[in-house]
Design an enzyme around this catalytic site. Structure first.
Site, PDB file in Angstrom:
ATOM      1  N   SER A 123       0.597  -1.227  -0.068  1.00  0.00           N
ATOM      2  CA  SER A 123       0.023  -0.011   0.042  1.00  0.00           C
ATOM      3  C   SER A 123       0.890   1.217  -0.085  1.00  0.00           C
ATOM      4  O   SER A 123       1.803   1.352  -0.989  1.00  0.00           O
ATOM      5  CB  SER A 123      -1.024   0.047   1.178  1.00  0.00           C
ATOM      6  OG  SER A 123      -1.981   1.028   1.036  1.00  0.00           O
TER       7      SER A 123
ATOM      8  N   ASP B  58      -0.522  -4.011  -3.914  1.00  0.00           N
ATOM      9  CA  ASP B  58      -1.640  -3.118  -3.969  1.00  0.00           C
ATOM     10  C   ASP B  58      -1.077  -1.587  -3.777  1.00  0.00           C
ATOM     11  O   ASP B  58      -1.791  -1.305  -2.610  1.00  0.00           O
ATOM     12  CB  ASP B  58      -2.848  -3.559  -3.353  1.00  0.00           C
ATOM     13  CG  ASP B  58      -4.189  -3.001  -3.992  1.00  0.00           C
ATOM     14  OD1 ASP B  58      -4.122  -2.949  -5.080  1.00  0.00           O
ATOM     15  OD2 ASP B  58      -5.028  -2.672  -3.358  1.00  0.00           O
TER      16      ASP B  58
ATOM     17  N   HIS C 240      -7.984  -4.965  -0.592  1.00  0.00           N
ATOM     18  CA  HIS C 240      -6.549  -4.457  -0.370  1.00  0.00           C
ATOM     19  C   HIS C 240      -5.674  -5.203   0.392  1.00  0.00           C
ATOM     20  O   HIS C 240      -4.460  -5.618  -0.311  1.00  0.00           O
ATOM     21  CB  HIS C 240      -6.568  -3.030   0.393  1.00  0.00           C
ATOM     22  CG  HIS C 240      -5.854  -2.192   0.231  1.00  0.00           C
ATOM     23  ND1 HIS C 240      -5.045  -1.553  -0.809  1.00  0.00           N
ATOM     24  CD2 HIS C 240      -5.091  -1.444   1.276  1.00  0.00           C
ATOM     25  CE1 HIS C 240      -4.167  -0.831  -0.777  1.00  0.00           C
ATOM     26  NE2 HIS C 240      -4.123  -0.564   0.706  1.00  0.00           N
TER      27      HIS C 240
END
Length: 450
Positions: free
Chosen positions: A158, A182, A252
């Site tokens: 992330s 991601d 996610h």
């Protein structure tokens, strides 16, 4: 008196032993910290084969204070992302053990929970640049003590993906590899390359997308970008807000679970394609551009394809997964030819059987068209891989309960394993009655083609 003198000598030694054996843990904060807001503080937690589960804390400024850190070995940094509640990532201990099983390396878990734990997401985004500058200074100190930048591998989750990119840019693209799981989308979409991860940040950049329609980043960011299940909704994740926080974070977080799964031997072959729809339609089954190795496999081992990927430029690939671990699926190319006079539209379910195990593939993303003496090409994604197929079954359905049930007269069905070089399996002259499963033993395909 003698006993007292002995204890005073023993005490400092005991203290040093206890210090040496102390296991450092990832910073554990709570929602109260996030609400108040945390200032950036970075802790570098080192794991090696000598201390796989017991991390030691590294000094940022004095390499001689890190005797357990061997700079001559490759070093992998694992960098987490936004922590809105302050809790440690659930996966934080799995990475070191799996990475150290792959090679004798230094694994450094970058703990920037102080700085990432903040209900104000914008503050956490601001801290990504500061965290990158801190890591850059540490890596430069490593380099001064003999470390090779090309042997540095950064795995960023992330926001951590962009931290990795900023570090790579600071070091003039010299680090060996960045894996972005991601990459965060909010505040990074529609920004120039210098303000986010991009392919020039390392010698090789591979990216996984699992939540492009919410917390992730949609556009390609690496030399190769993998879009699991199209990059958006992941199977097994909640579909409604009634599921609580899992509804927001499941897609996610799936990126991390998929990567960890790849290190445990679950291989997902990814097919280069212009879109997820084209992938599902079976229009992207040709892997010739990648040579004898075939299409790339997602995960830790993708560096096997590094040279060809660098020569091809940015490549976007797609693969599908199961809803739970093991996540990897197995791809077969399917060719169906019928001899019904009228065109038939419908869906197909295939099952493969071997030694008491069953692999299932349902092709239902859209109704397929079947025409007389015309090959219909499909992509079948089975939930597991069977080494030998003893029998198989087919079931055809139009999906329309209001219409009369049809029969599909299959002149030939051909299955080609897309991940192993083995002879295709065929069956000739099969009559399928709608919604009725037909089981038979496939045979190696004849050399001649229809």
């Amino acid at each position: 008196m003698f006993l007292w003198h002995y204890l005073t000598l023993l005490l400092p030694i005991t203290v040093q032993i206890c210090k040496a054996q102390r296991c450092e843990e990832f910073t554990d904060l709570d929602l109260a910290h996030a609400i108040i807001g945390t200032s950036l503080k970075i802790r570098l937690l080192l794991h090696t084969r000598e201390n796989v589960t017991c991390a030691s804390l590294l000094s940022h400024t004095n390499m001689s204070a890190n005797p357990q850190f061997n700079v001559s070995k490759p070093t992998t940094f694992v960098i987490h992302g936004y922590r809105p509640t302050g809790s440690p990532p659930v996966w934080v201990l799995r990475f070191p053990s799996l990475l150290l099983a792959k090679g004798d390396v230094n694994v450094i878990v970058v703990d920037w929970n102080h700085g990432a734990a903040n209900v104000n997401y914008f503050k956490a985004v601001e801290n990504t640049h500061k965290a990158a500058d801190n890591l850059t200074a540490f890596i430069k100190m490593m380099q001064e003590h003999g470390a090779s930048l090309s042997s540095i591998y950064m795995i960023g989750v992330s926001l951590g993906a962009h931290v990795s990119g900023f570090v790579g840019a600071n070091l003039n693209s010299s680090i060996g590899r960045i894996t972005a799981l991601d990459p965060a989308g909010p505040q990074f979409r529609d920004t120039p390359p210098e303000d986010r991860l991009d392919p020039t940040d390392a010698q090789f950049v591979d990216v996984l997308h699992t939540d492009v329609d919410a917390l992730g980043f949609r556009q390609a960011l690496g030399h190769i970008d993998f879009y699991a299940n199209g990059g958006a909704d992941q199977p097994g994740c909640p579909k409604t807000i009634l599921s609580g926080t899992s509804y927001f974070k499941c897609d996610h977080q799936r990126s991390v679970l998929l990567y960890l799964d790849s290190m445990e031997g679950c291989t997902s072959r990814a097919l280069p394609c212009s879109s997820y729809k084209e992938f599902l339609d079976g229009n992207c089954l040709n892997c010739d551009r990648f040579g004898a190795a075939g299409c790339p496999v997602f995960g830790y081992g993708v560096t096997k394809w590094k040279d060809v990927l660098l020569s091809l430029g940015q490549t976007s690939t797609y693969f599908t997964t199961n809803s739970v671990a093991p996540f990897c699926m197995t791809n077969y190319g399917v060719e169906v030819m019928i001899w019904n006079e009228e065109v038939r539209w419908g869906y197909m379910t295939l099952k493969l059987y071997s030694k008491g195990k069953v692999a299932v593939a349902t092709i239902n993303h859209k109704a397929s068209e079947f025409k007389k003496f015309t090959v219909t090409k499909l992509l079948a994604r089975f939930d597991k891989d069977l080494q030998s197929v003893e029998k198989m079954s087919l079931k055809f359905s139009t999906g329309n309960p209001l219409k009369p049930q049809y029969k599909l007269r299959v002149l030939r069905i051909r299955l080609t394993h897309l991940e192993r070089d083995e002879r295709p399996l065929c069956r000739y002259d099969v009559l399928l009655k709608e919604k009725e499963e037909v089981t038979f033993r496939p045979i190696p395909c004849e050399e001649s083609n229809f």
